[in-house]
Each structure stands twice: as C-alpha cells, then as structure tokens.
Design a protein around this motif. Sequence first.
Motif, PDB file in Angstrom:
ATOM      1  N   LEU A 291      48.059  40.200  40.844  1.00 28.60           N
ATOM      2  CA  LEU A 291      46.816  39.860  39.935  1.00 28.60           C
ATOM      3  C   LEU A 291      46.377  40.361  38.436  1.00 28.60           C
ATOM      4  O   LEU A 291      45.672  38.958  37.355  1.00 28.60           O
ATOM      5  CB  LEU A 291      45.614  39.945  40.928  1.00 28.60           C
ATOM      6  N   ILE A 292      46.963  41.529  38.483  1.00 26.27           N
ATOM      7  CA  ILE A 292      46.107  41.428  36.739  1.00 26.27           C
ATOM      8  C   ILE A 292      47.285  41.197  36.273  1.00 26.27           C
ATOM      9  O   ILE A 292      46.317  40.687  34.541  1.00 26.27           O
ATOM     10  CB  ILE A 292      46.293  43.356  36.654  1.00 26.27           C
ATOM     11  N   ALA A 293      48.393  40.811  36.790  1.00 29.37           N
ATOM     12  CA  ALA A 293      48.871  40.282  35.396  1.00 29.37           C
ATOM     13  C   ALA A 293      48.911  38.692  34.720  1.00 29.37           C
ATOM     14  O   ALA A 293      48.962  38.250  33.859  1.00 29.37           O
ATOM     15  CB  ALA A 293      51.182  40.377  35.886  1.00 29.37           C
ATOM     16  N   LEU A 294      48.805  37.910  35.644  1.00 27.20           N
ATOM     17  CA  LEU A 294      48.464  36.665  35.679  1.00 27.20           C
ATOM     18  C   LEU A 294      46.340  36.574  35.098  1.00 27.20           C
ATOM     19  O   LEU A 294      46.708  35.822  34.124  1.00 27.20           O
ATOM     20  CB  LEU A 294      48.011  36.347  36.824  1.00 27.20           C
ATOM     21  N   ALA A 295      45.617  37.889  35.354  1.00 22.32           N
ATOM     22  CA  ALA A 295      44.256  37.571  34.546  1.00 22.32           C
ATOM     23  C   ALA A 295      44.517  37.969  32.994  1.00 22.32           C
ATOM     24  O   ALA A 295      44.234  37.707  32.341  1.00 22.32           O
ATOM     25  CB  ALA A 295      43.656  38.207  35.867  1.00 22.32           C
ATOM     26  N   THR A 296      45.787  39.517  32.408  1.00 27.59           N
ATOM     27  CA  THR A 296      45.860  39.679  31.227  1.00 27.59           C
ATOM     28  C   THR A 296      46.619  38.036  30.690  1.00 27.59           C
ATOM     29  O   THR A 296      46.257  38.089  29.444  1.00 27.59           O
ATOM     30  CB  THR A 296      46.550  40.566  30.821  1.00 27.59           C
ATOM     31  N   SER A 297      47.509  37.072  31.033  1.00 28.71           N
ATOM     32  CA  SER A 297      47.850  36.785  30.715  1.00 28.71           C
ATOM     33  C   SER A 297      47.308  35.116  30.313  1.00 28.71           C
ATOM     34  O   SER A 297      47.304  34.598  29.439  1.00 28.71           O
ATOM     35  CB  SER A 297      49.524  35.797  31.167  1.00 28.71           C
ATOM     36  N   SER A 298      45.651  35.354  30.802  1.00 27.94           N
ATOM     37  CA  SER A 298      44.514  34.089  30.212  1.00 27.94           C
ATOM     38  C   SER A 298      43.340  34.363  29.110  1.00 27.94           C
ATOM     39  O   SER A 298      42.615  33.762  29.697  1.00 27.94           O
ATOM     40  CB  SER A 298      45.015  32.582  31.380  1.00 27.94           C
ATOM     41  N   ASP A 299      43.417  36.187  29.440  1.00 30.66           N
ATOM     42  CA  ASP A 299      41.985  36.592  29.217  1.00 30.66           C
ATOM     43  C   ASP A 299      41.824  36.133  27.479  1.00 30.66           C
ATOM     44  O   ASP A 299      42.533  36.425  26.317  1.00 30.66           O
ATOM     45  CB  ASP A 299      42.163  38.283  29.113  1.00 30.66           C
ATOM     46  N   GLN A 300      40.325  35.748  27.145  1.00 26.80           N
ATOM     47  CA  GLN A 300      39.947  35.001  25.636  1.00 26.80           C
ATOM     48  C   GLN A 300      38.796  36.216  25.946  1.00 26.80           C
ATOM     49  O   GLN A 300      38.171  36.637  24.661  1.00 26.80           O
ATOM     50  CB  GLN A 300      39.541  33.502  26.031  1.00 26.80           C
ATOM     51  N   ARG A 301      37.850  36.271  26.855  1.00 22.03           N
ATOM     52  CA  ARG A 301      36.578  37.409  26.385  1.00 22.03           C
ATOM     53  C   ARG A 301      35.871  37.030  25.165  1.00 22.03           C
ATOM     54  O   ARG A 301      35.881  36.887  24.515  1.00 22.03           O
ATOM     55  CB  ARG A 301      37.013  38.811  25.942  1.00 22.03           C
TER      56      ARG A 301
ATOM     57  N   ASP B 122      38.036  37.941  36.468  1.00 22.19           N
ATOM     58  CA  ASP B 122      38.429  38.934  34.606  1.00 22.19           C
ATOM     59  C   ASP B 122      38.874  39.793  35.428  1.00 22.19           C
ATOM     60  O   ASP B 122      38.985  40.399  35.664  1.00 22.19           O
ATOM     61  CB  ASP B 122      36.574  39.261  34.168  1.00 22.19           C
ATOM     62  N   ILE B 123      39.404  40.175  34.021  1.00 23.47           N
ATOM     63  CA  ILE B 123      40.825  41.010  33.743  1.00 23.47           C
ATOM     64  C   ILE B 123      39.574  42.781  34.205  1.00 23.47           C
ATOM     65  O   ILE B 123      41.050  43.135  35.319  1.00 23.47           O
ATOM     66  CB  ILE B 123      41.429  41.009  31.960  1.00 23.47           C
ATOM     67  N   LEU B 124      39.058  42.576  33.422  1.00 18.57           N
ATOM     68  CA  LEU B 124      38.254  44.568  33.494  1.00 18.57           C
ATOM     69  C   LEU B 124      37.965  44.663  35.531  1.00 18.57           C
ATOM     70  O   LEU B 124      38.029  45.711  36.099  1.00 18.57           O
ATOM     71  CB  LEU B 124      36.965  44.288  33.370  1.00 18.57           C
ATOM     72  N   ALA B 125      37.130  42.680  36.645  1.00 17.81           N
ATOM     73  CA  ALA B 125      37.263  42.970  37.340  1.00 17.81           C
ATOM     74  C   ALA B 125      38.494  43.475  38.576  1.00 17.81           C
ATOM     75  O   ALA B 125      38.573  43.631  39.164  1.00 17.81           O
ATOM     76  CB  ALA B 125      36.424  41.472  37.714  1.00 17.81           C
ATOM     77  N   CYS B 126      40.117  42.652  37.870  1.00 24.09           N
ATOM     78  CA  CYS B 126      40.674  43.069  38.324  1.00 24.09           C
ATOM     79  C   CYS B 126      41.540  43.806  38.147  1.00 24.09           C
ATOM     80  O   CYS B 126      41.403  44.932  39.957  1.00 24.09           O
ATOM     81  CB  CYS B 126      41.985  41.989  37.838  1.00 24.09           C
ATOM     82  N   LYS B 127      41.345  44.952  37.382  1.00 25.72           N
ATOM     83  CA  LYS B 127      41.910  46.384  37.239  1.00 25.72           C
ATOM     84  C   LYS B 127      40.566  46.791  38.013  1.00 25.72           C
ATOM     85  O   LYS B 127      40.956  48.231  39.495  1.00 25.72           O
ATOM     86  CB  LYS B 127      41.262  46.725  36.136  1.00 25.72           C
ATOM     87  N   LEU B 128      39.553  47.014  38.096  1.00 27.62           N
ATOM     88  CA  LEU B 128      38.074  47.735  39.502  1.00 27.62           C
ATOM     89  C   LEU B 128      38.426  47.514  40.974  1.00 27.62           C
ATOM     90  O   LEU B 128      37.734  48.329  41.319  1.00 27.62           O
ATOM     91  CB  LEU B 128      36.873  47.364  38.934  1.00 27.62           C
TER      92      LEU B 128
END
Length: 225
Positions: free
Chosen positions: A167-177, A186-192
């Motif tokens: 999930l983190i890998a998928l979110a990282t590839s499309s993060d724009q903030r 959201d990438i941060l949400a995935c990490k948490l």
Amino acid sequence: MIVVLSVGGSSINGKGEPETAFLKSFAKIIKKSRHRIGILTGGGSIARIYANAARKLGAGEYEADAIAIASTKQNAQLMIAALAAEEIDVYKKVLDSFEEVKSVQNRVVVMGGTIPGITTDTDAVLLAEALGAARLVNVSNVEGIYDSNPKTSKNAKKYSSMGYDELIALATSSDQRKAGTHFVFDILACKLIARSAIEAHFVGNKIKEIENAIEGKKHKGTIVK
Ligand code: UTP
C-alpha cells in the motif's frame, strides 16, 4: 471493539449538494452497530471549491488548506445531525483535537480535519490511534485499492487483500500533496496504519458494503493488514 470510519467527502457532498439520503442510511447502520465508533468526515467538492477560490484570490497553500478544513468540519456537523436524528449516543460537537477525544465517553465521536498539510485520511488514522481502534474503514467513491487508477485505466485490478508495504509503495508513486488532490489513501495515513498495525478496510459507498466492513463480515473491497 472500537472502529474508526473515514468517510470521504465524495459520499457526503460529492456533487455540491449534501447527500442527505446517504447520511440517513449511514446513520442507521451506526445505530445498529454495537461497536464504539469514531467518524472522520472529508471535505468533498465544497472543500475543493473553497480552496480553489482562496488560491484565485492569492492565498497560499496553508490558507487553502485552512479553508478546506472548515469544509470538512461543516460535513462533520452534518454527520452529527444525521446521527442525532437516529437517537444515537453521539457527542454533539465536532472535536477539534485528538486530545479532546480522550475525555469524551459517548459511543460515537465525530471529527473533521485538524491541521494544514495533511488530509482527513491521516486524521482518521490518528483518531484510530487515539481511541485505540483495531479496525479502520475507509469509505470513498472507489471500491477498493487498485493496481492503477480505475477511473483512467480500464485494466485496473482490485486487490482483495494486501500488505502495508504494498500500500505504501502504491501511495508513494502517486503522492502530490496539494489541497483537494490525493490517492485513495494519503501516504502518511498509510505509514501510520502500518506503525500501529491497524487493519484497514477500503470499501465504496454502498451501505451494505460499509456495514459488512464495520461488522467484520466479508465485503468486496480491499483489506490491508
Ligand atoms: P480530504 O481531501 O481529506 O477530504 O480533505 P475528501 O474530500 O474526503 O477527499 P476525498 O473524498 O477522499 O477525495 C479536503 C482538504 O482539506 C485539507 C486538505 O487540503 C485536503 O485536501 N485538510 C484536511 C487539511 O489541510 N488538513 C486536515 O487535517 C484535513
């Protein structure tokens, strides 16, 4: 059990008008549930409209976020109205901080956004951590996690389950903030969710699917654990 729901703004006011029929049906499944429940509401189209208007007037990203947060809180207040109408034991005020959550005893608590720079996905995970929730249900207009964007790619495949790292890998590839734009989660949400090993269920906004995910029954979405 304690369950936190992240309800995307697309389900509450995706097309400009508040989705009162959705809120009514949603409140009915919360009423039936025996779990303690935390709800985090997204901003939807109203957040994007206001953030964009602020930018047009020269506001920076911090101010655009602050305005979008106000929209998420407006949706939270609407959610409280829907829950109160079902005579659910809900705390009647939109909580402003995760600290405040700890002193509230009601079965259901509702929050919107908190600080600029994050999204309500991240707020939902922080609420889950603050409440000690083992399960998080993400409700959005996408029916799960796909290997590519299902709105633009017709070969997109939905995962029935996956690990935190995927999930983190998928979110990282499309993060724009940027205010109003983000991946399903959201990438941060995935990490948490990974750090606290919170089991996350991603479902669309069909009421039966949401109910199944809350109650730990089989659903058509994606489970991340
Ligand atoms: P979200 O993007 O989380 O809501 O918040 P949403 O409308 O549910 O998104 P969908 O439905 O999943 O697509 C709206 C905006 O509010 C600001 C951000 O700009 C975010 O894009 N926000 C929200 C914050 O700055 N901080 C918060 O804690 C929450």
